[in-house]
Scaffold this active site. Sequence first.
Site, mmCIF file in Angstrom:
data_model
loop_
_atom_site.group_PDB
_atom_site.id
_atom_site.type_symbol
_atom_site.label_atom_id
_atom_site.label_comp_id
_atom_site.label_asym_id
_atom_site.label_seq_id
_atom_site.Cartn_x
_atom_site.Cartn_y
_atom_site.Cartn_z
ATOM 1 C CG ASP A 1 31.540 29.803 -18.928
ATOM 2 O OD1 ASP A 1 31.823 30.186 -20.078
ATOM 3 O OD2 ASP A 1 31.114 30.566 -18.046
ATOM 4 C CB VAL B 1 20.012 29.393 -8.791
ATOM 5 C CG1 VAL B 1 21.258 30.088 -9.323
ATOM 6 C CG2 VAL B 1 19.833 28.044 -9.477
ATOM 7 C CG HIS C 1 32.196 33.674 -20.869
ATOM 8 N ND1 HIS C 1 31.532 32.857 -19.985
ATOM 9 C CD2 HIS C 1 31.739 34.919 -20.634
ATOM 10 C CE1 HIS C 1 30.709 33.572 -19.245
ATOM 11 N NE2 HIS C 1 30.817 34.830 -19.621
ATOM 12 C CE1 TYR D 1 13.597 27.739 -13.321
ATOM 13 C CE2 TYR D 1 15.866 27.471 -14.039
ATOM 14 C CZ TYR D 1 14.509 27.468 -14.321
ATOM 15 O OH TYR D 1 14.072 27.178 -15.587
ATOM 16 C CG ASN E 1 51.733 32.644 -10.134
ATOM 17 O OD1 ASN E 1 51.280 33.780 -10.003
ATOM 18 N ND2 ASN E 1 51.363 31.848 -11.117
ATOM 19 C CG ASN F 1 25.632 41.204 -18.788
ATOM 20 O OD1 ASN F 1 25.665 41.213 -17.566
ATOM 21 N ND2 ASN F 1 26.496 40.540 -19.521
ATOM 22 N N PRO G 1 49.455 29.136 -18.063
ATOM 23 C CG PRO G 1 51.078 30.754 -18.460
ATOM 24 C CD PRO G 1 49.959 30.017 -19.126
ATOM 25 C CG ASP G 2 48.211 33.208 -13.382
ATOM 26 O OD1 ASP G 2 48.785 32.687 -12.401
ATOM 27 O OD2 ASP G 2 47.930 34.414 -13.439
ATOM 28 C CB SER H 1 29.697 36.508 -17.275
ATOM 29 O OG SER H 1 28.652 35.922 -17.973
#
Length: 653
Positions: A364, A504, A397, A501, A411, A489, A372-373, A551
């Site tokens: 990507d 996939v 993205h 394909y 957390n 989209n 931090p996450d 996405s």
Amino acid sequence: MRRYLSTITLALGLGIILFPHHSNNETKPGPEVYSAKYETNSKLALLEQDVKLTDDLCRTQCSTDYVKMISQIEAGEQPDKVLTSMKSAHEKMDVLIWTKRSQTIEQGVKAGEIPVSYKDQAAAYLAEAKAAAESGRHYQSPKFGAGQQVYFVQGLPASNGENSLIGVIHQDILHQVTDHQMKNLRLEPYPNENRWKVESVDTDTLKDKVVDHPEDNQGTSHYHQNEVVVKFKQDPTEAQLAQIKSEIKATSVQKIGYTFVFRTEGMEAKALMAYFGKWDVAYVEPHFLYLTNDYYDDQEEDTTDTTKSNYTDSQNSQTSSIAPNFKPNDNLFSKYQWNLPLIETVEGWQFNRGAKDVIVAVVDTGADLQHPDLKGQLLPGYNVITGNDQPQDDVGHGTHVTGVIAAIVNNNLGVAGMTWYNKVMPVKVLDQTGAGSTYSVAQGIIWAADHGAKVMNLSLGNYADSGFLHDAIKYAYDKDVALIAASGNDNTERPGYPAAYPEVFAVAASDSENKKAPFSNYGDYIDVTAPGVSIASTYPDNQYAALSGTSMASPHVTALAALIRSTNPNLKNTDVYQIMRDSAQDLGTTGFDKYFGYGLIDVSKAIQLAEKRTSTSFNWSKNWFTQRFISQKYAWRLNDNGLAKTSESKTNF
């Protein structure tokens, strides 16, 4: 997958196909029939919803950060150090002021400066915030400013009633999300970025096409003007390669595997393709563009912060059980993450929460390596664009996609990902415009397959069937990688690649009511559906955003594939595919349909099936492939009317 997808920029969200032959009205007769006006209005409404939700996410997270700062100061830390540290880690916090009841705002401990252009307006809201906080109330102002310079003021009282924390927060993320979603949802024509010399063409004929409006993107592909991709049946000798370079006046030649990318300033793609007709080639094709379809912290932490201790406990208890009524304490989960309960994610965690040796590649725009996450969830990756090992996200993205898969769970921070322990390997193949060449995408896929990826997310695409890209897909597939891709989209039945394909696993998008997302592509190649509307996830610079697109649907399925392989490592990629189909919750018409595939993914049911299933991929994979949409393989030839598409062969499985 239209504008960006075409030329191989594998896009953030992929496609928005409109149907000009339908009446231009507001009615929606069925899941697949959207007029241009209805679809555009639906996408604009989604964009507005995503921006509004992102604003809400920002305000909620900022409130949490304020509470943390107040707790640290009340525990004895120096106010100036606390404010400076928070501002350093969160650039969006332009001004932070710790003030006493008896002080003016100017006398308080301050980090940062009020923006000059909005100083008077900010000052008025800061005065309101101080007054509200001293009355024991939490205060947030309306947004003010414009464009990228949008702000709000927040005030929070300390527990002693004598102090308060007020400040100005910069919300440039709202502009970023707007720009991102205009592209992601194909609400603007393909932008002819200065760094890309591209042509817009009809995918079927490769005839030039003018793209002035979003509707023009339907069935449109884009390619580099002065480049071609060539696969020789037998690699040329050095002498032959030198001859080719000389004859076409090549400025560069790149090779990946057995495929070459030739670039020249003197010849355009059509002439280059005609030139290679005299050589013994397996294929020659334009160089298409694709675009998006969308370690522990080593710094010393305060011992009063429970974030790290909770996370450490979970990391050290990979095989331990969780309570039947468990709900993650991530502060954005309950209010914003409707998507995870809908697909039975928490229930699935009762059976498996992942395994760190099942690596997930996100091919990507990269990832925010310091978020931090996400820190502790990321493995060293690769940046194809710059050729180094720092796949830092400069778009947003890839960070968003990564958070859906693996944001740290339980957390006390931000959002929860779907897997607790699966590590993500970010591979940056799209540049700062959200676009990347066939070469970069293919190279990223091959690199990830060679570096241990067991599952791969591809939230990008194009309507052009590229042999070069397909070769890379087959390479990864043959290495037993489970490949998951967003369908696009454009609300079109036209197949997009790589999702179409046969190797996939293709993903469509649905909303919180299990309805087809108005933008989601569809067709016989769709395997399953996953949530893809206003999905809350991580975003660069320690932020969180809500985005819509296939996405965002694709990483839900990618995470599920990782959980399945974590549950039963002996399963082949085809087994993983079949388990996700067999366990899906049927939507739409009974059984398989082209809008939802086999239905909405079910995490709990899929993991339980994986526990029981043994690998039988050889027995049923041929049946599966015959059910899949198998794209017609084409060759390009040059005739008197330009480029034409001729059927070469159809693959049967």
